[in-house]
Design a protein around this motif. Structure first.
Motif, PDB file in Angstrom:
ATOM      1  N   PRO A 447      -0.849  -5.464  16.029  1.00 23.29           N
ATOM      2  CA  PRO A 447      -0.889  -4.179  16.025  1.00 23.29           C
ATOM      3  C   PRO A 447      -1.623  -3.619  14.693  1.00 23.29           C
ATOM      4  O   PRO A 447      -1.596  -4.270  13.851  1.00 23.29           O
ATOM      5  N   PRO A 448      -1.803  -2.376  14.679  1.00 19.22           N
ATOM      6  CA  PRO A 448      -2.511  -1.902  13.240  1.00 19.22           C
ATOM      7  C   PRO A 448      -1.361  -1.818  12.396  1.00 19.22           C
ATOM      8  O   PRO A 448      -0.220  -1.981  12.545  1.00 19.22           O
ATOM      9  N   GLY A 449      -1.875  -1.711  11.038  1.00 16.80           N
ATOM     10  CA  GLY A 449      -1.042  -1.895   9.736  1.00 16.80           C
ATOM     11  C   GLY A 449      -0.280  -0.362   9.712  1.00 16.80           C
ATOM     12  O   GLY A 449      -0.536   0.502  10.444  1.00 16.80           O
ATOM     13  N   PRO A 450       0.606  -0.330   8.745  1.00 18.87           N
ATOM     14  CA  PRO A 450       1.193   0.991   8.525  1.00 18.87           C
ATOM     15  C   PRO A 450       0.433   2.215   8.538  1.00 18.87           C
ATOM     16  O   PRO A 450      -0.904   2.166   8.069  1.00 18.87           O
ATOM     17  N   MET A 451       0.863   3.281   9.005  1.00 15.74           N
ATOM     18  CA  MET A 451      -0.009   4.522   9.076  1.00 15.74           C
ATOM     19  C   MET A 451      -0.076   4.884   7.473  1.00 15.74           C
ATOM     20  O   MET A 451       0.918   4.868   6.773  1.00 15.74           O
ATOM     21  N   LYS A 452      -1.358   5.228   7.209  1.00 18.63           N
ATOM     22  CA  LYS A 452      -1.506   5.639   5.560  1.00 18.63           C
ATOM     23  C   LYS A 452      -1.845   6.996   5.466  1.00 18.63           C
ATOM     24  O   LYS A 452      -3.023   7.540   6.336  1.00 18.63           O
ATOM     25  N   PHE A 453      -1.476   7.981   4.595  1.00 18.71           N
ATOM     26  CA  PHE A 453      -1.657   9.168   4.288  1.00 18.71           C
ATOM     27  C   PHE A 453      -2.015   9.684   2.879  1.00 18.71           C
ATOM     28  O   PHE A 453      -1.262   8.775   2.105  1.00 18.71           O
ATOM     29  N   THR A 454      -2.792  10.407   2.416  1.00 20.98           N
ATOM     30  CA  THR A 454      -3.044  10.806   1.276  1.00 20.98           C
ATOM     31  C   THR A 454      -2.983  12.340   0.944  1.00 20.98           C
ATOM     32  O   THR A 454      -3.423  12.910   1.640  1.00 20.98           O
ATOM     33  N   THR A 455      -1.830  12.554  -0.032  1.00 26.60           N
ATOM     34  CA  THR A 455      -1.568  13.727  -0.054  1.00 26.60           C
ATOM     35  C   THR A 455      -2.791  14.425  -0.965  1.00 26.60           C
ATOM     36  O   THR A 455      -3.707  13.790  -1.841  1.00 26.60           O
ATOM     37  N   PRO A 456      -2.932  15.902  -1.030  1.00 27.52           N
ATOM     38  CA  PRO A 456      -3.976  16.654  -1.935  1.00 27.52           C
ATOM     39  C   PRO A 456      -3.736  16.166  -3.609  1.00 27.52           C
ATOM     40  O   PRO A 456      -4.866  16.327  -4.181  1.00 27.52           O
ATOM     41  N   GLU A 457      -2.423  15.695  -3.699  1.00 26.63           N
ATOM     42  CA  GLU A 457      -2.390  15.469  -5.164  1.00 26.63           C
ATOM     43  C   GLU A 457      -2.904  14.153  -5.395  1.00 26.63           C
ATOM     44  O   GLU A 457      -2.867  13.461  -6.550  1.00 26.63           O
ATOM     45  N   GLY A 458      -3.456  13.258  -4.351  1.00 22.30           N
ATOM     46  CA  GLY A 458      -3.778  11.978  -4.593  1.00 22.30           C
ATOM     47  C   GLY A 458      -2.750  10.729  -4.312  1.00 22.30           C
ATOM     48  O   GLY A 458      -2.954   9.754  -4.749  1.00 22.30           O
ATOM     49  N   VAL A 459      -1.470  11.331  -3.838  1.00 25.35           N
ATOM     50  CA  VAL A 459      -0.568  10.091  -3.709  1.00 25.35           C
ATOM     51  C   VAL A 459      -0.461   9.517  -2.357  1.00 25.35           C
ATOM     52  O   VAL A 459      -0.669  10.362  -1.478  1.00 25.35           O
ATOM     53  N   THR A 460      -0.314   8.066  -2.223  1.00 30.88           N
ATOM     54  CA  THR A 460      -0.538   7.511  -1.178  1.00 30.88           C
ATOM     55  C   THR A 460       1.166   7.425  -0.457  1.00 30.88           C
ATOM     56  O   THR A 460       2.110   7.220  -1.035  1.00 30.88           O
ATOM     57  N   ILE A 461       0.954   7.836   0.847  1.00 27.51           N
ATOM     58  CA  ILE A 461       2.394   7.724   1.593  1.00 27.51           C
ATOM     59  C   ILE A 461       2.219   6.728   2.657  1.00 27.51           C
ATOM     60  O   ILE A 461       1.216   6.680   3.555  1.00 27.51           O
ATOM     61  N   LEU A 462       2.901   5.522   2.872  1.00 27.73           N
ATOM     62  CA  LEU A 462       2.794   4.653   4.021  1.00 27.73           C
ATOM     63  C   LEU A 462       3.934   4.939   4.870  1.00 27.73           C
ATOM     64  O   LEU A 462       5.076   5.272   4.638  1.00 27.73           O
ATOM     65  N   VAL A 463       3.634   4.735   6.347  1.00 28.10           N
ATOM     66  CA  VAL A 463       4.803   5.037   7.289  1.00 28.10           C
ATOM     67  C   VAL A 463       4.661   3.624   8.461  1.00 28.10           C
ATOM     68  O   VAL A 463       3.779   3.340   8.883  1.00 28.10           O
ATOM     69  N   GLY A 464       5.875   3.175   8.382  1.00 26.83           N
ATOM     70  CA  GLY A 464       5.855   2.069   9.367  1.00 26.83           C
ATOM     71  C   GLY A 464       5.783   2.635  10.635  1.00 26.83           C
ATOM     72  O   GLY A 464       6.427   3.575  11.345  1.00 26.83           O
ATOM     73  N   ARG A 465       5.024   1.603  11.813  1.00 27.17           N
ATOM     74  CA  ARG A 465       4.973   1.944  13.028  1.00 27.17           C
ATOM     75  C   ARG A 465       5.959   1.268  13.730  1.00 27.17           C
ATOM     76  O   ARG A 465       6.128   1.665  15.038  1.00 27.17           O
ATOM     77  N   ASN A 466       6.658   0.395  13.668  1.00 25.93           N
ATOM     78  CA  ASN A 466       7.846  -0.224  14.527  1.00 25.93           C
ATOM     79  C   ASN A 466       8.875  -1.093  13.348  1.00 25.93           C
ATOM     80  O   ASN A 466       8.591  -0.847  12.215  1.00 25.93           O
TER      81      ASN A 466
END
Length: 563
Positions: A447-466
């Motif tokens: 499956p694809p890796g963790p979901m990745k989000f970047t905030t307007p402040e430039g901080v990375t957030i990672l979210v596990g899928r399972n």
């Protein structure tokens, strides 16, 4: 947030009775593995009835568009429907009170009376064809004794409805019973949750609407609620079942419809009236992203998870029955000791030893008259050692079963959140790795890796899928000084803020908490409590499954789930 609940079922039954009862079935089609459609001709017009048991979107309602066949090979149920229902007259549409079940009764000129039962109950939904004697001809989803020993749904079996809910019916609710109920709950218990647990047929959405009407706040606390106002609001919400005066509404969030109901949705902004409950349901499910291209595969894995749950529940019940009272353990030891101490007083063939305890009732110890005093004492000591082992072993085994049930809850959420075939396959592989399938499935594409989000402040957030990805994300990817988030007390994704020990902007923390809430089993709640701790305070549960953790020193934040 939308729910095909008991009130919606009642509204649909009334609408079908009004619009298509008395009509003749001209065609029966299977739209996909989990959906059937009926074309009914009545009053000079054709009407199209959709019956879906998809676990993500189970429903029954009229649709505007002509039905289209969606499977190449007809299922056994479809062949039977064509024989017994096509050409039949729809006599009546009824529903059992407080249940999400529809009974469509047909009379065929050649084959007589048959009933098509639509059980619209989430992952337990089913379509069942029953003859006039109550015997099942077939169902869209067969349920054998290996899945549910109590309620077998197979051809030739007598149809048994789902067991009744052990709750008050709306008619049984009184001001006095509500007052007692509110006094017994925790001071912080939301009113809507208390009502869902106590009243039959009341879904979370309907309970929030009830709380909003009675206390002007969908999240009102039960202990502060006015029983008289709650009773009045409940009677008003349930009145259309008697009067037929339904008020279908949909609620918008921006341009997206987030809820439908057969009553006014006063607790949601953007609610608008709709002409008919079928129209409201159609509008909700017409939104393209709600269509699940993996419904069949998802349903198969969901059934396997539920079968594993059922086995664990039976195991838990058996362990509960074997629980040993600590006082019984000591009683057995004491009996053996007294028999030895007073062995000189025990005569051959004696059936009972009575010990004067000084104060209170004497202690009476049963004896086997065929055994000597020493043999009786040894028998009691043997029972004592067995009971002692059980007293130590059973709580540990119960804890293991509870932990395994929690893991299956997490896998069920992983399955619900899966958006691709590899992600669904990963859930099944995890189920097999935990020993809940007879053999390991062939490994599929990762499956694809963790979901990745970047905030307007430039901080990375990672979210596990399972669950497995949660474990890798927390203990391999994240650094000890990153922040770890998780929806509190429910299955959900592990969320990491890559901050490397630096202070996190409030907006970033808020966004990460919203993601943790959305990718959890509480995603449909209006507000979710999210735990926040440094990753170094998170530990694997000893002997637990992937993704099962404990943590200390948490802080919490309340947010509204948002993808």
């Amino acid at each position: 947030m939308a729910a095909f609940d008991a009130l919606t079922t009642a509204a649909v039954a009334d609408e079908l009775q009004e619009k298509i009862a008395g009509g003749r079935v001209q065609e029966v089609l299977q739209l996909d593995e989990r959906s059937m459609g009926l074309e009914v001709y009545v009053h000079g017009a054709r009407h199209y009835l959709l019956l879906s048991i998809d676990p993500q979107s189970a429903r029954a309602h009229l649709i505007d568009e002509r039905l289209r066949r969606g499977v190449e090979t007809p299922s056994p149920l479809l062949l039977l429907l064509r024989k017994y229902i096509r050409g039949a007259r729809l006599e009546a549409v009824t529903h059992p009170p407080y249940e999400r079940i529809l009974h469509l009764c047909f009379t065929h000129p050649e084959h007589g009376v048959h009933t098509l039962i639509a059980e619209i109950m989430g992952r337990w939904s089913n379509l069942i064809l029953m003859d006039s004697q109550g015997v099942i001809r077939d169902s869209l989803k067969r349920v054998g004794p290996d899945v549910n020993r109590v309620r077998v749904i197979l051809p030739g079996e007598v149809y048994r409805p789902p067991p009744p809910q052990d709750k008050m019916t709306p008619e049984q609710v009184t001001r006095e019973r509500l007052e007692t109920l509110f006094q017994e709950v925790d001071d912080e218990s939301p009113l809507w949750k208390v009502l869902v647990r106590a009243i039959a047929g009341l879904s979370p959405q309907a309970a929030r609407e009830l709380a909003a009407r009675a206390a002007r706040d969908a999240q009102a606390i039960a202990s502060a609620a006015d029983p008289s106002r709650v009773k009045e609001a409940l009677d008003a919400l349930w009145a259309p079942q008697r009067t037929g005066e339904w008020e279908p509404h949909v609620a918008y969030q921006g341009e997206r419809i987030v809820a439908y109901a057969p009553y006014r949705l006063t607790h949601l902004e953007g609610a608008k009236p709709v002409d008919g409950i079928s129209r409201a349901i159609t509008m909700y499910y017409a939104q393209g992203e709600l269509i699940d291209p993996y419904a069949g595969l998802r349903a198969r894995v969901a059934q396997e998870i539920e079968a594993a749950r059922d086995r664990l529940r039976r195991q838990k019940a058996a362990l509960e029955r074997q629980r040993v009272d600590p006082e019984e353990v000591q009683r057995l030891r004491q009996a053996g000791e007294w028999i030895l101490a007073l062995s000189h007083q025990i005569r051959p063939g004696q059936k009972e030893l009575v010990v004067d305890m000084g104060e209170g009732e004497p202690l009476k110890i049963s004896l086997d008259p065929e055994r000597s005093a020493v043999e009786n004492a040894q028998a009691y000591f043997a029972r004592y050692r067995k009971a002692q082992r059980a007293a130590e072993e059973i709580p540990r085994r119960l804890e293991e079963v509870e932990r395994e049930l929690a893991y299956l809850d997490q896998l069920a959420l992983d399955l619900e959140m899966a958006r691709s075939q590899p992600e669904i396959a990963a859930v099944r592989e995890a189920l097999a790795a935990a020993g809940h399938l007879p053999q390991r499935p062939l490994r599929s594409a990762p499956p694809p890796g963790p979901m990745k989000f970047t905030t307007p402040e430039g901080v990375t957030i990672l979210v596990g899928r399972n669950s497995r990805q949660n474990d890798e994300l927390t203990f391999r990817t994240a650094r000890p000084d990153d922040l770890w988030l998780h929806a509190r007390d429910v299955p959900g994704a592990h969320v990491i803020i890559r901050c490397h020990g630096q202070s996190v902007p409030p907006a970033t923390l808020q966004r990460a908490a919203e993601l943790a809430a959305y990718y959890s089993a509480a995603r449909d709640e209006p507000e979710v409590i999210v735990s926040v701790v440094p990753r170094r305070r998170v530990r694997r549960v000893p002997g637990g499954r992937p993704g099962q953790v404990t943590y200390t020193g948490e802080e919490t934040i309340r947010v509204r789930p948002r993808p």
